[in-house]
Scaffold this motif. Structure first.
Motif, PDB file in Angstrom:
ATOM      1  N   TYR A   1      48.770  30.490  36.022  1.00  9.13           N
ATOM      2  CA  TYR A   1      47.404  30.854  35.659  1.00  9.13           C
ATOM      3  C   TYR A   1      46.490  30.829  36.878  1.00  9.13           C
ATOM      4  CZ  TYR A   1      43.002  30.741  32.986  1.00  9.13           C
ATOM      5  OH  TYR A   1      41.748  31.014  32.472  1.00  9.13           O
TER       6      TYR A   1
ATOM      7  N   SER B   1      42.919  31.333  38.273  1.00  6.55           N
ATOM      8  CA  SER B   1      41.619  31.245  37.631  1.00  6.55           C
ATOM      9  C   SER B   1      40.670  30.435  38.504  1.00  6.55           C
ATOM     10  CB  SER B   1      41.793  30.589  36.244  1.00  6.55           C
ATOM     11  OG  SER B   1      40.598  30.580  35.512  1.00  6.55           O
TER      12      SER B   1
ATOM     13  N   CYS C   1      37.081  33.911  33.369  1.00 10.43           N
ATOM     14  CA  CYS C   1      38.106  32.861  33.466  1.00 10.43           C
ATOM     15  C   CYS C   1      37.797  31.725  32.494  1.00 10.43           C
ATOM     16  CB  CYS C   1      38.171  32.310  34.892  1.00 10.43           C
ATOM     17  SG  CYS C   1      38.730  33.489  36.146  1.00 10.43           S
TER      18      CYS C   1
ATOM     19  N   LEU D   1      38.558  32.776  28.970  1.00  5.85           N
ATOM     20  CA  LEU D   1      39.993  32.810  28.691  1.00  5.85           C
ATOM     21  C   LEU D   1      40.561  31.403  28.605  1.00  5.85           C
ATOM     22  CD1 LEU D   1      42.608  34.394  28.296  1.00  5.85           C
ATOM     23  CD2 LEU D   1      42.874  34.439  30.784  1.00  5.85           C
ATOM     24  N   THR D   2      40.101  30.495  29.449  1.00  5.89           N
ATOM     25  CA  THR D   2      40.626  29.127  29.436  1.00  5.89           C
ATOM     26  C   THR D   2      40.432  28.479  28.074  1.00  5.89           C
ATOM     27  OG1 THR D   2      40.325  28.827  31.812  1.00  5.89           O
ATOM     28  CG2 THR D   2      40.407  26.832  30.484  1.00  5.89           C
TER      29      THR D   2
ATOM     30  N   LEU E   1      43.030  29.898  25.891  1.00  5.74           N
ATOM     31  CA  LEU E   1      44.356  29.510  26.355  1.00  5.74           C
ATOM     32  C   LEU E   1      44.681  28.059  26.013  1.00  5.74           C
ATOM     33  CD1 LEU E   1      46.849  30.510  27.847  1.00  5.74           C
ATOM     34  CD2 LEU E   1      45.721  29.929  30.011  1.00  5.74           C
TER      35      LEU E   1
ATOM     36  N   PRO F   1      40.638  36.480  35.789  1.00  7.21           N
ATOM     37  CA  PRO F   1      41.813  35.641  35.516  1.00  7.21           C
ATOM     38  C   PRO F   1      43.082  36.471  35.373  1.00  7.21           C
ATOM     39  CG  PRO F   1      40.577  35.998  33.485  1.00  7.21           C
ATOM     40  CD  PRO F   1      39.773  36.638  34.589  1.00  7.21           C
ATOM     41  N   THR F   2      44.183  35.912  35.830  1.00  2.00           N
ATOM     42  CA  THR F   2      45.501  36.513  35.656  1.00  2.00           C
ATOM     43  C   THR F   2      46.464  35.438  35.164  1.00  2.00           C
ATOM     44  OG1 THR F   2      45.184  38.192  37.374  1.00  2.00           O
ATOM     45  CG2 THR F   2      47.455  37.617  36.819  1.00  2.00           C
ATOM     46  N   LEU F   3      47.211  35.765  34.121  1.00  3.00           N
ATOM     47  CA  LEU F   3      48.229  34.865  33.585  1.00  3.00           C
ATOM     48  C   LEU F   3      49.572  35.577  33.641  1.00  3.00           C
ATOM     49  CD1 LEU F   3      49.013  32.194  32.129  1.00  3.00           C
ATOM     50  CD2 LEU F   3      48.578  33.390  29.961  1.00  3.00           C
TER      51      LEU F   3
ATOM     52  N   ARG G   1      47.020  37.470  29.932  1.00  2.17           N
ATOM     53  CA  ARG G   1      45.623  37.419  29.454  1.00  2.17           C
ATOM     54  C   ARG G   1      45.464  38.268  28.200  1.00  2.17           C
ATOM     55  NH1 ARG G   1      40.471  40.018  32.773  1.00  2.17           N
ATOM     56  NH2 ARG G   1      38.837  39.489  31.259  1.00  2.17           N
TER      57      ARG G   1
ATOM     58  N   SER H   1      40.700  44.169  23.741  1.00  2.00           N
ATOM     59  CA  SER H   1      41.273  43.220  24.696  1.00  2.00           C
ATOM     60  C   SER H   1      42.251  43.860  25.668  1.00  2.00           C
ATOM     61  CB  SER H   1      41.955  42.057  23.955  1.00  2.00           C
ATOM     62  OG  SER H   1      42.941  42.540  23.073  1.00  2.00           O
TER      63      SER H   1
END
Length: 325
Positions: free
Chosen positions: A89, A91, A98, A101-102, A105, A166-168, A183, A208
């Motif tokens: 993750y 972020s 971010c 999303l957190t 997540l 953010p990138t997951l 994400r 999304s």
């Protein structure tokens, strides 16, 4: 090794290498044409003497090797990840998307763990200070690369060619990438029923996942979603063609040159039609290339697999004439 710098130039190359930021520096193998490293600028910064040349990708377990932290100060060795799916993750606290999303997540992580899945997330911070890192990490129930280990954080960014947050990135237990779109998957699957989120050949366009329209050319089939089963039937029509394209490029260890979507009728789809100046017709077969500000449109009464396949093949062979967006 052939070194190629993307600072503008051909939009075909932007699409081929999925460039979203400039300047970008990509290293290629001159013999095979395969990407050696996507984040050449980080390579130059981290290894100015070229001691790690030719900067090829390393296995995840090698790059992540070392201690990982929990927010209570506990330290674990990266070997504890063996046998688990892993979310990497990228972020930062200063980034509003971010933080949004957190929050989602954290709930997804809890649901996956409660379902008995072997899953861990590793936070790779892009915070601007250790104090910000600690504040942000205090909200997270998972692991993190120590903020002071800037070299390891940079190597992970290089490994996955991170161009934005953010990138997951979701990995399988062998450390291979399942999806770079964690994400989108987390936001689309709040109950985590489809974990670990293996990619689908055809997506139903939504708020999304619409961000993926900016990643390169996308085939979008617009349908009348008021007809029962129309969206699902459209996905089934496109899927064999999408699977063939994806398999062909996967065999060459390349990313597919197209993403595939079905779009129903909603506010987001209406906005997309307005932005790209598309007619209200349904069904409507299109390829949208946002970075090139170009569209390719096929308005026919009936969409068949043969029509879709011919449309895709003509696009890939550069036989179609683009219209401006």
């Amino acid at each position: 090794i052939f070194i190629f710098m993307l600072l503008g130039g051909s939009l075909k190359l932007w699409n081929k290498y999925r460039i979203s930021n400039i300047p970008s520096l990509i290293f290629l193998d001159a013999t095979t044409g395969k990407v050696v490293c996507r984040n050449g600028l980080l390579v130059i910064r981290d290894d100015p003497e070229g001691l790690e040349f030719p900067w090829g990708p390393k296995p995840f377990r090698e790059v992540i090797a070392g201690p990982l932290l929990r927010n209570n100060g506990q330290s674990l060795e990266s070997s504890s990840l063996e046998g688990s799916h892993v979310g990497v993750y990228f972020s930062a606290h200063w980034c509003p998307p971010c933080r949004s999303l957190t929050r989602v997540l954290v709930e997804s992580y809890r649901k996956i763990k409660e379902a008995g899945q072997n899953f861990e997330i590793i936070f790779v911070s892009a915070d601007r200070s250790e104090e910000s890192f600690k504040q942000y990490f205090s909200e997270m129930p998972w692991l993190a690369v120590p903020y002071t280990d800037e070299a390891r954080r940079s190597r992970l960014n290089r490994l996955y060619g991170i161009q934005g947050i953010p990138t997951l990135i979701v990995l399988d237990p062998q450390g291979e990438v399942i999806t770079r779109q964690g994400r989108v998957e987390v936001l689309n699957d709040e109950d985590c029923r489809e974990f670990p989120w293996h990619p689908k050949p055809v997506l139903e366009l939504s708020d999304s996942n619409a961000v993926q329209l900016n990643e390169g050319p996308c085939l979008v089939l617009f349908v009348d979603s008021e007809d029962d089963g129309e969206s699902e039937a459209a996905k089934q029509l496109i899927q064999p063609i999408a699977e063939k394209i994806i398999a062909k490029y996967k065999a060459k260890e390349e990313e597919a040159p197209l993403l595939f979507f079905v779009a129903g009728e909603d506010d987001m789809t209406d906005s997309l039609r307005d932005y790209t100046n598309l007619p209200e017709a349904a069904p409507l077969l299109t390829i949208l290339d946002m970075s090139a500000r170009a569209k390719y449109v096929m308005d026919v009464e009936e969409i068949t697999p043969a029509i879709v396949e011919a449309f895709v093949n003509d696009f890939l062979a550069e036989k179609l004439k683009p219209e401006p967006i």
